[in-house]
Design a protein around this motif. Structure first.
Motif, PDB file in Angstrom:
ATOM      1  N   ALA A   1       0.838  -1.200   0.000  1.00 57.76           N
ATOM      2  CA  ALA A   1       0.000   0.000   0.000  1.00 57.76           C
ATOM      3  C   ALA A   1       0.874   1.251   0.000  1.00 57.76           C
ATOM      4  CB  ALA A   1      -0.923  -0.012   1.219  1.00 57.76           C
ATOM      5  N   TYR A   2       0.385   2.297  -0.660  1.00 57.19           N
ATOM      6  CA  TYR A   2       1.210   3.462  -0.963  1.00 57.19           C
ATOM      7  C   TYR A   2       1.741   4.181   0.285  1.00 57.19           C
ATOM      8  CZ  TYR A   2       2.524   8.097  -2.611  1.00 57.19           C
ATOM      9  OH  TYR A   2       3.204   9.253  -2.853  1.00 57.19           O
ATOM     10  N   THR A   3       0.845   4.745   1.100  1.00 58.79           N
ATOM     11  CA  THR A   3       1.290   5.569   2.228  1.00 58.79           C
ATOM     12  C   THR A   3       2.125   4.783   3.245  1.00 58.79           C
ATOM     13  OG1 THR A   3      -0.641   6.998   1.957  1.00 58.79           O
ATOM     14  CG2 THR A   3       0.546   7.131   4.053  1.00 58.79           C
ATOM     15  N   PRO A   4       1.691   3.595   3.693  1.00 56.80           N
ATOM     16  CA  PRO A   4       2.537   2.838   4.637  1.00 56.80           C
ATOM     17  C   PRO A   4       3.909   2.503   4.066  1.00 56.80           C
ATOM     18  CG  PRO A   4       0.317   1.936   4.593  1.00 56.80           C
ATOM     19  CD  PRO A   4       0.402   2.901   3.456  1.00 56.80           C
ATOM     20  N   SER A   5       3.972   2.135   2.783  1.00 52.35           N
ATOM     21  CA  SER A   5       5.257   1.745   2.202  1.00 52.35           C
ATOM     22  C   SER A   5       6.199   2.939   2.096  1.00 52.35           C
ATOM     23  CB  SER A   5       5.054   1.111   0.823  1.00 52.35           C
ATOM     24  OG  SER A   5       4.448   2.011  -0.071  1.00 52.35           O
ATOM     25  N   VAL A   6       5.673   4.121   1.745  1.00 53.31           N
ATOM     26  CA  VAL A   6       6.526   5.310   1.648  1.00 53.31           C
ATOM     27  C   VAL A   6       7.097   5.683   3.011  1.00 53.31           C
ATOM     28  CG1 VAL A   6       6.555   7.785   1.156  1.00 53.31           C
ATOM     29  CG2 VAL A   6       5.379   6.231  -0.396  1.00 53.31           C
ATOM     30  N   LEU A   7       6.244   5.738   4.020  1.00 52.57           N
ATOM     31  CA  LEU A   7       6.702   6.116   5.357  1.00 52.57           C
ATOM     32  C   LEU A   7       7.642   5.055   5.941  1.00 52.57           C
ATOM     33  CD1 LEU A   7       3.366   7.558   6.831  1.00 52.57           C
ATOM     34  CD2 LEU A   7       5.283   8.796   5.786  1.00 52.57           C
TER      35      LEU A   7
ATOM     36  N   ALA B   1       9.524   3.013   4.197  1.00 51.10           N
ATOM     37  CA  ALA B   1      10.769   3.075   3.437  1.00 51.10           C
ATOM     38  C   ALA B   1      11.657   4.218   3.921  1.00 51.10           C
ATOM     39  CB  ALA B   1      10.467   3.232   1.948  1.00 51.10           C
ATOM     40  N   PHE B   2      11.047   5.379   4.135  1.00 48.12           N
ATOM     41  CA  PHE B   2      11.843   6.523   4.575  1.00 48.12           C
ATOM     42  C   PHE B   2      12.397   6.288   5.986  1.00 48.12           C
ATOM     43  CE2 PHE B   2      12.394  10.920   6.199  1.00 48.12           C
ATOM     44  CZ  PHE B   2      13.286  11.372   5.215  1.00 48.12           C
ATOM     45  N   GLY B   3      11.606   5.637   6.840  1.00 49.26           N
ATOM     46  CA  GLY B   3      12.097   5.291   8.175  1.00 49.26           C
ATOM     47  C   GLY B   3      13.280   4.339   8.106  1.00 49.26           C
ATOM     48  N   CYS B   4      13.181   3.317   7.251  1.00 49.75           N
ATOM     49  CA  CYS B   4      14.293   2.371   7.072  1.00 49.75           C
ATOM     50  C   CYS B   4      15.540   3.098   6.576  1.00 49.75           C
ATOM     51  CB  CYS B   4      13.900   1.275   6.082  1.00 49.75           C
ATOM     52  SG  CYS B   4      12.716   0.081   6.721  1.00 49.75           S
TER      53      CYS B   4
ATOM     54  N   TYR C   1      23.060  -1.257   7.769  1.00 58.33           N
ATOM     55  CA  TYR C   1      23.471  -0.649   6.509  1.00 58.33           C
ATOM     56  C   TYR C   1      22.447  -0.926   5.409  1.00 58.33           C
ATOM     57  CZ  TYR C   1      28.316   0.274   8.007  1.00 58.33           C
ATOM     58  OH  TYR C   1      29.444   0.737   8.629  1.00 58.33           O
ATOM     59  N   TYR C   2      21.969  -2.167   5.385  1.00 56.63           N
ATOM     60  CA  TYR C   2      21.091  -2.589   4.306  1.00 56.63           C
ATOM     61  C   TYR C   2      19.757  -1.850   4.323  1.00 56.63           C
ATOM     62  CZ  TYR C   2      24.385  -6.501   4.247  1.00 56.63           C
ATOM     63  OH  TYR C   2      25.519  -7.265   4.200  1.00 56.63           O
ATOM     64  N   LEU C   3      19.354  -1.347   5.482  1.00 58.92           N
ATOM     65  CA  LEU C   3      18.069  -0.654   5.560  1.00 58.92           C
ATOM     66  C   LEU C   3      18.064   0.614   4.712  1.00 58.92           C
ATOM     67  CD1 LEU C   3      17.176  -1.006   9.362  1.00 58.92           C
ATOM     68  CD2 LEU C   3      16.254  -2.297   7.419  1.00 58.92           C
ATOM     69  N   ALA C   4      19.199   1.304   4.618  1.00 66.41           N
ATOM     70  CA  ALA C   4      19.272   2.495   3.773  1.00 66.41           C
ATOM     71  C   ALA C   4      19.071   2.114   2.308  1.00 66.41           C
ATOM     72  CB  ALA C   4      20.615   3.197   3.961  1.00 66.41           C
ATOM     73  N   LEU C   5      19.707   1.028   1.881  1.00 70.45           N
ATOM     74  CA  LEU C   5      19.554   0.560   0.502  1.00 70.45           C
ATOM     75  C   LEU C   5      18.118   0.139   0.227  1.00 70.45           C
ATOM     76  CD1 LEU C   5      20.703  -0.420  -2.243  1.00 70.45           C
ATOM     77  CD2 LEU C   5      21.198  -2.603  -1.107  1.00 70.45           C
ATOM     78  N   LEU C   6      17.546  -0.685   1.121  1.00 73.54           N
ATOM     79  CA  LEU C   6      16.180  -1.172   0.909  1.00 73.54           C
ATOM     80  C   LEU C   6      15.167  -0.035   0.975  1.00 73.54           C
ATOM     81  CD1 LEU C   6      16.207  -4.516   2.938  1.00 73.54           C
ATOM     82  CD2 LEU C   6      16.248  -4.227   0.470  1.00 73.54           C
ATOM     83  N   GLY C   7      15.343   0.885   1.917  1.00 68.19           N
ATOM     84  CA  GLY C   7      14.433   2.020   2.006  1.00 68.19           C
ATOM     85  C   GLY C   7      14.440   2.847   0.736  1.00 68.19           C
TER      86      GLY C   7
ATOM     87  N   LEU D   1      12.281  10.908  -1.588  1.00 63.31           N
ATOM     88  CA  LEU D   1      13.374  10.345  -2.380  1.00 63.31           C
ATOM     89  C   LEU D   1      14.388  11.424  -2.746  1.00 63.31           C
ATOM     90  CD1 LEU D   1      14.495   7.812  -3.727  1.00 63.31           C
ATOM     91  CD2 LEU D   1      13.091   8.338  -5.743  1.00 63.31           C
ATOM     92  N   ALA D   2      13.906  12.620  -3.080  1.00 67.47           N
ATOM     93  CA  ALA D   2      14.813  13.730  -3.396  1.00 67.47           C
ATOM     94  C   ALA D   2      15.664  14.095  -2.184  1.00 67.47           C
ATOM     95  CB  ALA D   2      14.011  14.936  -3.870  1.00 67.47           C
ATOM     96  N   ILE D   3      15.053  14.080  -1.004  1.00 65.75           N
ATOM     97  CA  ILE D   3      15.802  14.352   0.231  1.00 65.75           C
ATOM     98  C   ILE D   3      16.888  13.295   0.427  1.00 65.75           C
ATOM     99  CG2 ILE D   3      15.634  14.439   2.747  1.00 65.75           C
ATOM    100  CD1 ILE D   3      12.804  15.602   2.402  1.00 65.75           C
ATOM    101  N   ALA D   4      16.523  12.034   0.226  1.00 69.36           N
ATOM    102  CA  ALA D   4      17.485  10.939   0.395  1.00 69.36           C
ATOM    103  C   ALA D   4      18.632  11.061  -0.604  1.00 69.36           C
ATOM    104  CB  ALA D   4      16.774   9.594   0.233  1.00 69.36           C
ATOM    105  N   ILE D   5      18.330  11.416  -1.854  1.00 70.03           N
ATOM    106  CA  ILE D   5      19.378  11.563  -2.873  1.00 70.03           C
ATOM    107  C   ILE D   5      20.342  12.681  -2.479  1.00 70.03           C
ATOM    108  CG2 ILE D   5      19.815  12.268  -5.256  1.00 70.03           C
ATOM    109  CD1 ILE D   5      17.229  10.839  -6.040  1.00 70.03           C
ATOM    110  N   GLY D   6      19.800  13.827  -2.026  1.00 69.53           N
ATOM    111  CA  GLY D   6      20.653  14.944  -1.630  1.00 69.53           C
ATOM    112  C   GLY D   6      21.543  14.611  -0.451  1.00 69.53           C
ATOM    113  N   VAL D   7      20.963  13.956   0.553  1.00 69.83           N
ATOM    114  CA  VAL D   7      21.742  13.601   1.742  1.00 69.83           C
ATOM    115  C   VAL D   7      22.838  12.594   1.390  1.00 69.83           C
ATOM    116  CG1 VAL D   7      21.635  12.466   3.997  1.00 69.83           C
ATOM    117  CG2 VAL D   7      19.877  14.119   3.355  1.00 69.83           C
ATOM    118  N   GLU D   8      22.506  11.585   0.599  1.00 75.33           N
ATOM    119  CA  GLU D   8      23.502  10.581   0.236  1.00 75.33           C
ATOM    120  C   GLU D   8      24.605  11.174  -0.637  1.00 75.33           C
ATOM    121  OE1 GLU D   8      22.145   6.884  -1.258  1.00 75.33           O
ATOM    122  OE2 GLU D   8      21.148   6.320   0.616  1.00 75.33           O
TER     123      GLU D   8
END
Length: 523
Positions: free
Chosen positions: A146-152, A154-157, A191-197, A218-225
């Motif tokens: 499901a969309y909203t649970p998976s996004v949140l 994923a970002f938590g992971c 470590y793997y949680l960042a990749l999977l998220g 996702l844009a936030i994650a790309i910038g931080v990484e």
């Protein structure tokens, strides 16, 4: 219904003919480009044309079918690893000479035959398994998260994973999990949680028409990484998510996004130049840790700026440095020249480490090291420091263990395993979120990291797949799964031509309102 079958066959034949023409034109252009070199070695040219044709043909002739997409990308990476540098040097009229153990100079060696043998073994074994497996497509209406649970989720992971990597890199000053002692296994798994998220956010964003939240996070994650990878001296992390977006689009559409490739090149060239200066002049010459470099940010930035203005050829140098960094042919050269001539065959020693790798170090005091990179360095004396990792490439590792038979059987295993993963988790009828996760993880560990040791990468792949399975159980128990094509709040993912829900070049029609769940109408 019967009238549509010959039409589909005609479209498919036209598609294959068009792809064959484009492939032929590309090979001709490739051969003509080699004519720029004034001093051509016939064997070197034949090797280049053979390897390029072998690795490029699947992209033009097979990429439209989902079951072949892992081998398509594997062979593209294979050429980049074993042929790209040699081609660039040929194109720019520079020499690529190999010194043999006898001191003679030659341009084509036995290693070229080993490289071609490995590529053919992967392709043939993959095609055999894919055709056998493809006779029965088993996925029907694969479920999505499901969309909203998976996004949140994923970002938590991703937040947990990147925080763990940040702590180890900046606080302990190393990327290795041994820095935290008895917590090593916990940290390495975090470590793997960042990749999977990151992968979950990518899949969710691409599979949903209204996915602003996913793209924002996702844009936030790309910038931080991007920033973290640069400052933390982990270049791979800086571009990890961008590369995975490119790969996900390929698996969804069956073609590579040239726009993303162009953006990647435009950003990577100056990044590589500045990163090389940062690593050499800040971390190595001044012996600063990443944390110390960040604490003295103004001084570090001033030094980088001064070195950049002094080295006017830094961009060109960084490009050739990148080509040399990804080149694995030189390592295969070293192995094929010296193994059997003063260096003994390993007879499966490094391959057996896969089975040992699952036993925790706390239970095995003298557990063998899984690093074939350090073994390569120490055996062939390639670096002054015995702690330096020098990649064998899995092709070279197979040869080091059993010679040419090791290459034949080892690379055939790689082809068959990738075909099974592709066949199980990605077919013409679609892929679940879990399926796409496994496919992307397979690309990351088994293809993108092909230069690293066999045991290490297949061990990490196994552990991450188990982690994906645990996530799937959690989502299923909490009721956060939906049928293909449906999302939270009635959101319907967009289905594009050539996407996972389509079959080949012919796109199935979207289901009309009131049609059965699954998002696609089957006739």
């Amino acid at each position: 219904m019967s009238a549509e079958i010959p039409r589909y066959g005609l479209i498919r034949r036209q598609f294959q003919l068009k792809s064959l023409v484009w492939f032929g034109l590309l090979v001709m252009a490739f051969i003509m480009s080699l004519a720029f070199s004034r001093d051509l070695d016939l064997g070197r040219v034949l090797f280049q044309v053979s390897l390029f044709s072998l690795c490029a043909a699947p992209y033009f002739l097979l990429a439209h079918e989902p079951r072949y997409r892992l081998v398509v990308f594997f062979l593209l990476v294979y050429y980049a690893m074993f042929g790209l540098l040699d081609y660039v040097l040929l194109f720019t009229d520079q020499d690529y000479r190999i010194f043999t153990s006898a001191g003679k100079i030659q341009r084509t060696t036995f290693a070229d035959l080993v490289i071609l043998t490995g590529g053919v073994s992967v392709l043939v074994s993959y095609l055999l398994v894919a055709r056998w497996w493809g006779r029965s497509e088993r996925l029907q209406d694969p479920p999505h998260w499901a969309y909203t649970p998976s996004v949140l989720f994923a970002f938590g992971c991703w937040c947990v994973g990147i925080t763990a990597q940040f702590v180890v890199q900046f606080v302990y000053g190393t990327t290795g999990p041994k820095a935290v002692g008895f917590l090593s296994h916990l940290v390495s798994n975090l470590y793997y949680l960042a990749l999977l998220g990151g992968i979950i956010m990518i899949i969710t964003a691409l599979n949903n028409a209204r996915s602003r939240l996913a793209w924002l996070l996702l844009a936030i994650a790309i910038g931080v990484e991007f920033i973290f990878g640069f400052l933390g001296n982990i270049k791979e992390v800086s571009f990890r998510l961008v590369i995975l977006i490119l790969i996900a689009l390929f698996f969804l559409r069956g073609r590579i996004s040239l726009l993303i490739v162009a953006i990647f090149i435009v950003v990577f060239v100056p990044y590589q130049s500045v990163f090389s200066i940062y690593r050499e002049n800040i971390l190595q010459v001044r012996e600063k840790s990443p944390l110390e470099a960040v604490q003295e940010f103004s001084k570090s930035a001033e030094r980088i700026s001064k070195e950049s203005s002094r080295d006017v050829n830094s961009y060109v140098r960084s490009i050739f440095f990148f080509f040399d960094r990804v080149d694995g042919r030189k390592y295969v050269e070293i192995i094929t020249q010296k193994v059997g001539h003063g260096v003994k065959f390993l007879n499966g020693e490094t391959l057996n480490l896969y089975f040992y790798s699952f036993i925790p170090g706390a239970l095995w005091k003298n557990k063998p090291q899984i690093s074939t990179g350090q073994l390569m360095n120490r055996t062939f004396k390639l670096s002054a420091s015995q702690e330096t990792y020098v990649p064998t490439t899995q092709l070279g590792e197979f040869y080091w263990n059993f010679g040419v038979p090791g290459v034949l059987f080892g690379m055939s295993f790689v082809g068959m395993f990738l075909a099974l993963v592709n066949g199980v988790f990605l077919s013409g009828k679609g892929a679940s979120t879990v399926g796409m996760l496994v496919i992307m993880v397979a690309f990351y560990f088994l293809i993108m990291r092909f230069e690293s040791g066999f045991a290490s990468q297949y061990n990490q792949f196994t552990r991450v797949v188990v982690l994906v399975g645990l996530m799937a159980v959690v989502f299923s128990r909490l009721g956060w799964t939906v049928k293909s094509g449906l999302g939270v709040g009635g959101e319907t993912p967009s289905v594009r031509p050539g996407a996972l829900g389509s079959r080949g070049p012919v796109t199935r029609a979207l289901a009309k309102p009131g049609a059965p769940s699954g998002g696609l109408r089957r006739k």
